[in-house]
Scaffold this motif. Structure first.
Motif, mmCIF file in Angstrom:
data_model
loop_
_atom_site.group_PDB
_atom_site.id
_atom_site.type_symbol
_atom_site.label_atom_id
_atom_site.label_comp_id
_atom_site.label_asym_id
_atom_site.label_seq_id
_atom_site.Cartn_x
_atom_site.Cartn_y
_atom_site.Cartn_z
ATOM 1 N N GLN A 1 0.830 -1.214 0.000
ATOM 2 C CA GLN A 1 0.000 0.000 0.000
ATOM 3 C C GLN A 1 0.860 1.258 0.000
ATOM 4 O O GLN A 1 0.616 2.195 -0.768
ATOM 5 N N VAL B 1 -5.491 2.653 5.979
ATOM 6 C CA VAL B 1 -6.292 1.877 5.043
ATOM 7 C C VAL B 1 -6.991 2.865 4.114
ATOM 8 O O VAL B 1 -7.273 3.999 4.500
ATOM 9 N N LYS C 1 -12.484 -8.321 -0.357
ATOM 10 C CA LYS C 1 -12.480 -7.020 0.298
ATOM 11 C C LYS C 1 -13.844 -6.340 0.235
ATOM 12 O O LYS C 1 -14.302 -5.743 1.222
ATOM 13 N N LEU D 1 -5.414 -3.972 11.353
ATOM 14 C CA LEU D 1 -6.084 -3.299 10.248
ATOM 15 C C LEU D 1 -7.601 -3.365 10.389
ATOM 16 O O LEU D 1 -8.307 -2.506 9.860
ATOM 17 N N GLU E 1 -10.141 -0.381 9.436
ATOM 18 C CA GLU E 1 -11.211 -0.589 8.454
ATOM 19 C C GLU E 1 -12.574 -0.282 9.064
ATOM 20 O O GLU E 1 -13.445 0.300 8.408
ATOM 21 N N GLN F 1 -5.121 7.707 4.305
ATOM 22 C CA GLN F 1 -3.938 7.678 3.455
ATOM 23 C C GLN F 1 -3.235 9.031 3.335
ATOM 24 O O GLN F 1 -2.001 9.090 3.492
#
Length: 387
Positions: free
Chosen positions: A22, A199, A269, A294, A298, A367
């Motif tokens: 990522q 994420v 996903k 994670l 999420e 991000q």
């Protein structure tokens, strides 16, 4: 900036691989990025990889050739276990290229990597010069040899001063930084900086709260899934279990005997995002020190609160009655009480908590925010080298 990422992949793709890929994808938008990677294998080739762990000269030669070809401005190391090993750090230092390393776990101070052994938190290695207690307990994969050889690899490189040549260590939380500060690692805390994982934001149509809870993750002892389900059988709350792992058969057996527990296996996903978005809450019952799960990030990104163990970083990430609730994973009564407390909350309170979760995500784990932190770290390390 020309960035070379160094990463040792495990036999089975895991969270570290996901985080690395990522970050690399995001960095490529503004920088020239290349990847040097090796992968752990099985069989006699895997044994040879492990034997070379402390002094892997073939990998040093290959990596030096890669560096000479790519000519990076900075090198970012993620994982070295076990096909790569730490020897290359000494040779990169001679090349004068700044280095930083993300510490996804605690392997540099304990062979277990998780500070977990046989159902309990295991902290003996933190205060030991050599992790003899971990070796006696076979803390890594129940193997004397693997535990000793891994412990020896990092012990010998601590003695050689290998890790002193890393310009910056990235840890995922203040909790992890505190563990390293109390350990025999021997590197100044001035070299440590906290930067969480991120994420990507997912969008789910009509995320109306359902009447069920969700567990997403590996089905293994340290994740606390089996004790959670034993406690869960005393309730009439619905839970969906997503994931695979060594305890899958036991989880399937428990689910088969309870009408409120549903095992969903591995899902893509998109399916997971939809299930999380519609869940009343995500449950994280870990009985080990997580690095940065994670599943919590999420959930926050999808405005779903989290019910988590009051252990390690989880007690930092989850704020009771603000972004979720905390429970004692070893106490079945407390688990049940927290579930009942959660279901007694008003819909308005839960919606407000979901908004708090999203605010935490945007502020800390999105991000743009996390990648901005990483690029600032790169810039600071590069500037110090120039001086």
């Amino acid at each position: 900036m020309r960035i070379l990422i160094i990463h040792n992949q495990y036999q089975h793709i895991g969270g570290e691989d996901f985080v690395m890929s990522q970050e690399m994808e995001a960095l490529r938008k503004n920088h020239e990025v290349d990847l040097y990677t090796v992968r752990n294998v099985k069989g006699w080739k895997g044994y040879l990889q492990y034997l070379q762990y402390p002094m892997n000269w073939p990998q040093v030669k290959l990596l030096k050739a890669k560096i000479e070809e790519f000519k990076p401005d900075i090198i970012h190391i993620h994982n070295m276990h076990y096909a790569l090993g730490p020897l290359f750090i000494l040779h990169i230092k001679k090349m004068g290229i700044p280095m930083l390393m993300t510490l996804h776990n605690f392997r540099l101070i304990c062979p277990s990597a998780t500070l977990f052994d046989k159902g309990n938190i295991f902290l003996d290695s933190i205060k030991q010069d050599f992790p003899w207690n971990a070796v006696k307990k076979k803390a890594l994969e129940n193997s004397y040899f693997k535990t000793f050889w891994t412990g020896f690899t990092y012990w010998i490189h601590r003695k050689r001063g290998t890790f002193q040549h890393i310009d910056r260590f990235i840890v995922l939380s203040e909790f992890a930084k505190g563990i390293f500060s109390r350990s025999k690692f021997g590197v100044s805390m001035e070299k440590f900086v906290v930067k969480p994982n991120f994420v990507k934001e997912e969008f789910v149509e009509d995320p109306v709260e359902g009447d069920y809870f969700v567990y997403v993750g590996r089905l293994s002892e340290e994740k606390g899934i089996v004790p959670l389900l034993h406690a869960w059988r005393a309730t009439n709350h619905k839970i969906k279990i997503f994931g695979t792992g060594p305890l899958q058969h036991e989880v399937e057996q428990i689910a088969a005997g309870s009408p409120h527990i549903q095992y969903m296996g591995f899902q893509n996903k998109q399916t997971l995002s939809k299930q999380i978005a519609h869940a009343s809450a995500v449950v994280v019952p870990s009985i080990c020190y997580e690095s940065m799960p994670l599943s919590v990030l999420e959930a926050y990104a999808l405005k779903t609160p989290v019910l988590a163990s009051n252990i390690g970083i989880l007690s930092e990430m989850v704020v009771p009655l603000h972004t979720g609730l905390l429970f004692d994973p070893h106490n079945h009564i407390d688990v049940v009480q927290k579930l009942n407390e959660w279901t007694s909350l008003t819909k308005e309170k839960k919606v407000a908590m979901g908004e708090h979760c999203y605010h935490e995500y945007v502020k800390k784990y999105s991000q743009p925010v996390v990648m901005d932190q990483l690029e600032q770290i790169y810039a600071e390390v590069a500037l110090r080298k120039e001086k």
